[in-house]
Design a protein around this motif. Structure first.
Motif, PDB file in Angstrom:
ATOM      1  N   GLN A  81       0.191   3.756 -10.904  1.00  0.00           N
ATOM      2  CA  GLN A  81       0.779   3.352  -9.624  1.00  0.00           C
ATOM      3  C   GLN A  81       0.681   1.842  -9.424  1.00  0.00           C
ATOM      4  N   ILE A 139       3.391   0.302 -11.522  1.00  0.00           N
ATOM      5  CA  ILE A 139       4.710   0.449 -10.907  1.00  0.00           C
ATOM      6  C   ILE A 139       4.902  -0.566  -9.780  1.00  0.00           C
ATOM      7  N   GLU A 140       3.871  -0.778  -8.973  1.00  0.00           N
ATOM      8  CA  GLU A 140       3.955  -1.762  -7.891  1.00  0.00           C
ATOM      9  C   GLU A 140       4.223  -3.159  -8.444  1.00  0.00           C
ATOM     10  N   LYS A 166      14.280   2.779  -7.402  1.00  0.00           N
ATOM     11  CA  LYS A 166      13.848   3.575  -8.550  1.00  0.00           C
ATOM     12  C   LYS A 166      12.327   3.558  -8.682  1.00  0.00           C
ATOM     13  N   TYR A 167      11.724   2.391  -8.421  1.00  0.00           N
ATOM     14  CA  TYR A 167      10.268   2.291  -8.539  1.00  0.00           C
ATOM     15  C   TYR A 167       9.569   3.102  -7.453  1.00  0.00           C
ATOM     16  N   ASP A 168      10.195   3.219  -6.288  1.00  0.00           N
ATOM     17  CA  ASP A 168       9.622   4.083  -5.246  1.00  0.00           C
ATOM     18  C   ASP A 168       9.607   5.530  -5.713  1.00  0.00           C
ATOM     19  N   ARG A 193      10.629  -7.097 -10.611  1.00  0.00           N
ATOM     20  CA  ARG A 193      12.074  -6.855 -10.546  1.00  0.00           C
ATOM     21  C   ARG A 193      12.673  -7.468  -9.293  1.00  0.00           C
ATOM     22  N   LEU A 221       9.523   6.506  -8.856  1.00  0.00           N
ATOM     23  CA  LEU A 221       8.501   6.610  -9.909  1.00  0.00           C
ATOM     24  C   LEU A 221       7.111   6.703  -9.301  1.00  0.00           C
ATOM     25  N   TYR A 222       6.861   5.906  -8.264  1.00  0.00           N
ATOM     26  CA  TYR A 222       5.557   5.934  -7.586  1.00  0.00           C
ATOM     27  C   TYR A 222       5.311   7.318  -6.983  1.00  0.00           C
ATOM     28  N   GLN A 234       5.587  -3.869 -11.385  1.00  0.00           N
ATOM     29  CA  GLN A 234       6.924  -3.873 -11.971  1.00  0.00           C
ATOM     30  C   GLN A 234       7.992  -4.051 -10.890  1.00  0.00           C
ATOM     31  N   LYS A 235       7.772  -3.412  -9.750  1.00  0.00           N
ATOM     32  CA  LYS A 235       8.731  -3.551  -8.646  1.00  0.00           C
ATOM     33  C   LYS A 235       8.753  -4.982  -8.127  1.00  0.00           C
ATOM     34  N   THR A 264      13.969  10.669  -9.950  1.00  0.00           N
ATOM     35  CA  THR A 264      13.960   9.437 -10.756  1.00  0.00           C
ATOM     36  C   THR A 264      15.158   9.421 -11.704  1.00  0.00           C
TER      37      THR A 264
END
Length: 406
Positions: free
Chosen positions: A309, A312-313, A235-237, A319, A239-240, A315-316, A106
């Protein structure tokens, strides 16, 4: 995420423009950037944490002396020495390493994003410098043209075909263009300072900008699907994945831990008796287990990881919407720039045709210097608009490449 040294030369090679100087600037900016250097240090720290977690708990060593020696059948116990080592459940250390590695990835994603953003800023500043420089060049050409017209006007005044007012109007127009040129010089210096700051060097260093740019006949083909490969989304992947590894580590923490140890007790011999085990020291191997009976903490952590999680999904997705909007806007302005460029090219040709007619009229003995000023003003307007459309085209190309460049 694949680790590679990225140079993004936005659109230049594809559009047939000499890209070497900009590529050098991009490389210099990346090497000198304090932000990127700081992010790389943070990434190295995160990688070092992999070694940090590859350890066992401290070994426990103990020693005690019996002030009042307890008597046993085989003799008095004088002291006690012990050593023990707790061991995590099978696979826990590997899980810790995987979690630390995912956290490092990350951090690497942040480096990639920072490099791309820096390259975008450098490219955009470069195109702005080109735009200012090109406008200065056009103003200089128009000032020289007006001087030529002024000479014609002075000649016409001598033969009574023009008035001194016409000469003054031409001189006033030259003064206005000279003012615009000097203002652009200040604009150039300000943008040069911005560019040099991006390269982390002295603001007064000169910048070499390509002399001429044009919109290519054939546009490159962009694939919107490549937007999903933008590092801001990848980046979110990462983080997940780090949360996934965190949950695996939580499950390992919820498992029992065990330890092994050894106690040693020296025993004094008894003087009042003789037997085979007299004074025999005591050696006692030990095994211990630590069982998390009250595991509300672990269940809560699992729930937190699930919610994280989902966050994060979302947020992705948010974005992605932002990037899609930016892509749509860039494509729209990119196309608008081409349309405007084509229109200004037609207008400029017609204005120059009108200028030729005026010159021919002068040769026959008649010329209206008010028309001359009007045509000159139109030409300058069309030339300036043409430069702005070229600049806009490349600025939007830089954004598009930032969004979808693999």
């Amino acid at each position: 995420m694949k680790k590679r040294f990225i140079y993004i030369v936005f659109a230049l090679a594809a559009f047939g423009v000499n890209a070497q100087s900009l590529e050098d600037y991009l490389r210099e900016a990346e090497l000198n950037s304090p932000k990127i250097q700081a992010l790389e240090l943070r990434y190295n720290i995160a990688k070092e944490k992999v070694n940090e977690v590859n350890t066992l708990p401290n070994t426990t060593i103990g020693a005690g002396y019996f002030v009042s020696e307890p008597e046993t059948r085989t003799g008095a116990q004088r002291a006690k020495f012990s050593v023990s080592q707790m061991l995590p459940w099978f696979g826990t250390i590997t899980t810790r390493e995987n979690y630390a590695s995912s956290m490092a990835e990350t951090e690497y994603a942040e480096i990639v994003i920072a490099k791309r953003k820096l390259a975008l800023s450098v490219a955009q500043s470069y195109y702005k410098l080109y735009g200012v420089q090109a406008k200065q060049k056009v103003l200089k050409e128009n000032i020289e043209l007006l001087k030529t017209y002024e000479t014609l006007a002075l000649t016409s005044v001598e033969v009574g075909k023009a008035s001194a007012v016409d000469v003054l109007k031409l001189q006033i127009r030259q003064n206005e263009l000279q003012q615009q040129k000097e203002v652009l010089e200040q604009t150039y210096l300000a943008e040069q300072a911005v560019f040099n700051n991006l390269l982390h060097r002295d603001e007064s260093v000169g910048v070499e900008v390509v002399d001429e740019m044009d919109i290519p006949v054939d546009d490159p083909i962009f694939n919107k699907e490549d937007l999903s490969l933008n590092p801001e989304l990848l980046k979110y992947d990462q983080l997940y994945e780090s949360v996934t590894q965190s949950e695996l580590l939580n499950q390992k923490a919820n498992a029992p831990s065990f330890g092994i140890g050894l106690d040693y007790i020296p025993v004094s011999e008894r003087d009042d008796m003789v037997f085979s085990d007299n004074g025999k020291d005591i050696v006692m191997p030990m095994v211990t287990f630590s069982v998390p009976i009250f595991n509300n903490k672990f269940r809560s952590t699992t729930k937190q990881n699930e919610l994280r999680q989902k966050e994060i999904e979302l947020q992705k997705e948010e974005r992605l919407n932002v990037l899609e909007n930016a892509y749509a806007n860039a494509i729209s302005q990119w196309n608008q720039a081409r349309i405007a460029h084509q229109t200004q090219a037609k207008n400029l040709k017609q204005a120059r045709d009108a200028e030729e007619i005026l010159i021919k009229n002068y040769e026959t003995g008649t010329i209206d210097f008010n028309d001359v000023l009007d045509i000159q003003e139109l030409q300058l307007k069309f030339q300036t608009n043409q430069i702005q459309s070229v600049q806009l085209y490349y600025l939007q190309s830089a954004i598009i490449n930032y969004l979808i460049n693999k």
